[in-house]
Write an enzyme that holds these catalytic residues in place. Sequence first.
Site, PDB file in Angstrom:
ATOM      1  N   TYR A 167     -42.361 -43.800  24.523  1.00  0.00           N
ATOM      2  CA  TYR A 167     -43.091 -44.393  23.399  1.00  0.00           C
ATOM      3  C   TYR A 167     -42.666 -43.671  22.135  1.00  0.00           C
ATOM      4  O   TYR A 167     -42.599 -42.440  22.112  1.00  0.00           O
ATOM      5  CB  TYR A 167     -44.598 -44.236  23.612  1.00  0.00           C
ATOM      6  CG  TYR A 167     -45.470 -44.697  22.462  1.00  0.00           C
ATOM      7  CD1 TYR A 167     -46.177 -43.762  21.692  1.00  0.00           C
ATOM      8  CD2 TYR A 167     -45.590 -46.037  22.126  1.00  0.00           C
ATOM      9  CE1 TYR A 167     -46.979 -44.168  20.632  1.00  0.00           C
ATOM     10  CE2 TYR A 167     -46.406 -46.452  21.070  1.00  0.00           C
ATOM     11  CZ  TYR A 167     -47.094 -45.520  20.325  1.00  0.00           C
ATOM     12  OH  TYR A 167     -47.890 -45.922  19.263  1.00  0.00           O
TER      13      TYR A 167
ATOM     14  N   LYS B 146     -47.085 -34.368  14.826  1.00  0.00           N
ATOM     15  CA  LYS B 146     -48.100 -33.614  15.557  1.00  0.00           C
ATOM     16  C   LYS B 146     -48.181 -32.144  15.138  1.00  0.00           C
ATOM     17  O   LYS B 146     -48.766 -31.827  14.099  1.00  0.00           O
ATOM     18  CB  LYS B 146     -47.865 -33.775  17.069  1.00  0.00           C
ATOM     19  CG  LYS B 146     -48.025 -35.243  17.533  1.00  0.00           C
ATOM     20  CD  LYS B 146     -47.794 -35.395  19.014  1.00  0.00           C
ATOM     21  CE  LYS B 146     -47.717 -36.838  19.422  1.00  0.00           C
ATOM     22  NZ  LYS B 146     -49.024 -37.484  19.595  1.00  0.00           N
TER      23      LYS B 146
ATOM     24  N   ASP C 260     -36.479 -37.956  19.847  1.00  0.00           N
ATOM     25  CA  ASP C 260     -37.842 -38.117  19.355  1.00  0.00           C
ATOM     26  C   ASP C 260     -38.656 -36.927  19.867  1.00  0.00           C
ATOM     27  O   ASP C 260     -39.127 -36.933  21.004  1.00  0.00           O
ATOM     28  CB  ASP C 260     -38.443 -39.450  19.827  1.00  0.00           C
ATOM     29  CG  ASP C 260     -39.867 -39.609  19.329  1.00  0.00           C
ATOM     30  OD1 ASP C 260     -40.469 -40.671  19.589  1.00  0.00           O
ATOM     31  OD2 ASP C 260     -40.396 -38.669  18.700  1.00  0.00           O
TER      32      ASP C 260
HETATM   33  P1  KE4 Z   1     -47.940 -41.368  15.559  1.00  0.00           P
HETATM   34  O1  KE4 Z   1     -47.528 -42.605  14.774  1.00  0.00           O
HETATM   35  O2  KE4 Z   1     -49.058 -41.672  16.530  1.00  0.00           O
HETATM   36  O3  KE4 Z   1     -48.215 -40.151  14.673  1.00  0.00           O
HETATM   37  O4  KE4 Z   1     -46.654 -40.921  16.443  1.00  0.00           O
HETATM   38  C1  KE4 Z   1     -46.071 -41.867  17.299  1.00  0.00           C
HETATM   39  C2  KE4 Z   1     -45.300 -41.156  18.391  1.00  0.00           C
HETATM   40  C3  KE4 Z   1     -43.914 -41.074  18.291  1.00  0.00           C
HETATM   41  N1  KE4 Z   1     -43.179 -40.444  19.230  1.00  0.00           N
HETATM   42  C4  KE4 Z   1     -43.776 -39.865  20.309  1.00  0.00           C
HETATM   43  C5  KE4 Z   1     -42.926 -39.183  21.335  1.00  0.00           C
HETATM   44  C6  KE4 Z   1     -45.196 -39.916  20.455  1.00  0.00           C
HETATM   45  O5  KE4 Z   1     -45.764 -39.344  21.540  1.00  0.00           O
HETATM   46  C7  KE4 Z   1     -45.973 -40.559  19.482  1.00  0.00           C
HETATM   47  C8  KE4 Z   1     -47.479 -40.675  19.583  1.00  0.00           C
HETATM   48  N2  KE4 Z   1     -48.069 -40.157  20.778  1.00  0.00           N
HETATM   49  C9  KE4 Z   1     -49.326 -40.743  21.185  1.00  0.00           C
HETATM   50  C10 KE4 Z   1     -49.754 -40.067  22.490  1.00  0.00           C
HETATM   51  N3  KE4 Z   1     -49.118 -40.621  23.601  1.00  0.00           N
HETATM   52  C11 KE4 Z   1     -50.371 -40.617  20.113  1.00  0.00           C
HETATM   53  C12 KE4 Z   1     -51.779 -40.925  20.576  1.00  0.00           C
HETATM   54  C13 KE4 Z   1     -52.216 -42.296  20.138  1.00  0.00           C
HETATM   55  O6  KE4 Z   1     -51.404 -43.241  20.099  1.00  0.00           O
HETATM   56  O7  KE4 Z   1     -53.425 -42.417  19.850  1.00  0.00           O
END
Ligand code: KE4
Length: 428
Positions: A143, A266, A238
Amino acid sequence: MTTSNEKLFDRAQLVIPGGVNSPVRAFRSVGGTPRFFKKGKGPRFWDAAGQEYIDYVCSWGPLLHGHANPEIVQGVCAIAQDGMSFGAPTELEINLAERLISLMPSLEMVRLTSSGTEATMSAIRLARGFTGRTNIVKFDGCYHGHGDALLVKAGSGALTLGQPDSKGIPADLASHTLVLPYNDVDALQACFKEYGDSIAAIIVEPIAGNMNMVLPHHSFLQTCREVTQEYGAILIFDEVMTGFRVALGGAQSIYGITPDLTTLGKVIGGGMPLAAFGGRREIMEHLAPLGPVYQAGTLSGNPVAVTAGLINLQLASEPGLYERLGDMTRAVMDGITNIAERYGFNLSSCAVGGMFGLHFQAQCPTNLKEVMGADNALFKRFFHGMLNEGVYFAPSAFEAGFVSTVHGTQELHETLEAAEKVFCQLAN
Ligand code: KE4
């Protein structure tokens, strides 16, 4: 009796879709009522009913040093006195860019954004703009945020172009995303043999954390590097989740692979909305205002968020911190899997730095197909059992877990005590 969480959830669902601002929080894959939190301190937080939990989600990774870290809170409060945002450059952004570049040698330049989705979306656009090519490669189970080009699932055949993984994404856009099995070197080589000259980039989680946690085979990451070099495509790591979570130099420092671009998030925001993408100077200089690839953001590099990130990274630079963090994470995983085994449940686990995967299956999975073979029903019973004991795991079997530098032996002891009770209940 309707609890405070239930009352808040009822209220939330009237005005916010699903009652949440991000789907995974709604507990839909584990059932039950999501907890509404009101306070956190160190490794623990408290919900609306005043129930205390040991936190193994850590806001999905950002809280490397726990909730309400005093140095971060103090820094954020101090800088906010001088203004929340200027919409103009500040020295703080230079400090953070210099810090990231000093910690991650593959970064020659960085651009700050407000979310990981913005970072990956922008990195894809930049790779397409730099190469003049359209197709991208991602891997099933990874993801990369909710950008249209990345919410794409595998097509019908192994090498067919992708299909939308969400309503609202044009099929012709999704068709430019090739989706392959994670860790599958043969599929990757075959894909580049067929499409190589049209591929702008590979984007990959160097340690996958969005199909639970799946470790890469070194040959897999090495092949990602080799085929992109051979065909003139960009390799994007990523590291939104793994950056400064698994090691001070991210997963790329563990596996010794140098990507062309890296996305971060993060941890670098310390709990505030902040992310970044960066890499080779010749690629990054294609970004506006220097080059033809547009990218922008009202709050990009916001001084309050940047301050939180700088302090989080400063605290992370303490010598031996990741070794101690890794030891604690390993201790939690080994403790839980050993207890489960005593009650006849075959669990497996993986742990790197402050990130872990607890698998309800005998072997650690190496791709999404194997992840789907886990005992999800048992996980749900474990999740709720631990929740009732005051231990909060991710409300989904398809998420990694996180330990902070302030999880100590007391949290370990209480967690394993809870696991003993839960697996005893599950076995009878
Ligand atoms: P954000 O747009 O949520 O800040 O980041 C997206 C993203 C991009 N790349 C990786 C590897 C990620 O894990 C994420 C976001 N992770 C999720 C948890 N699996 C965020 C939690 C959520 O979606 O509420």
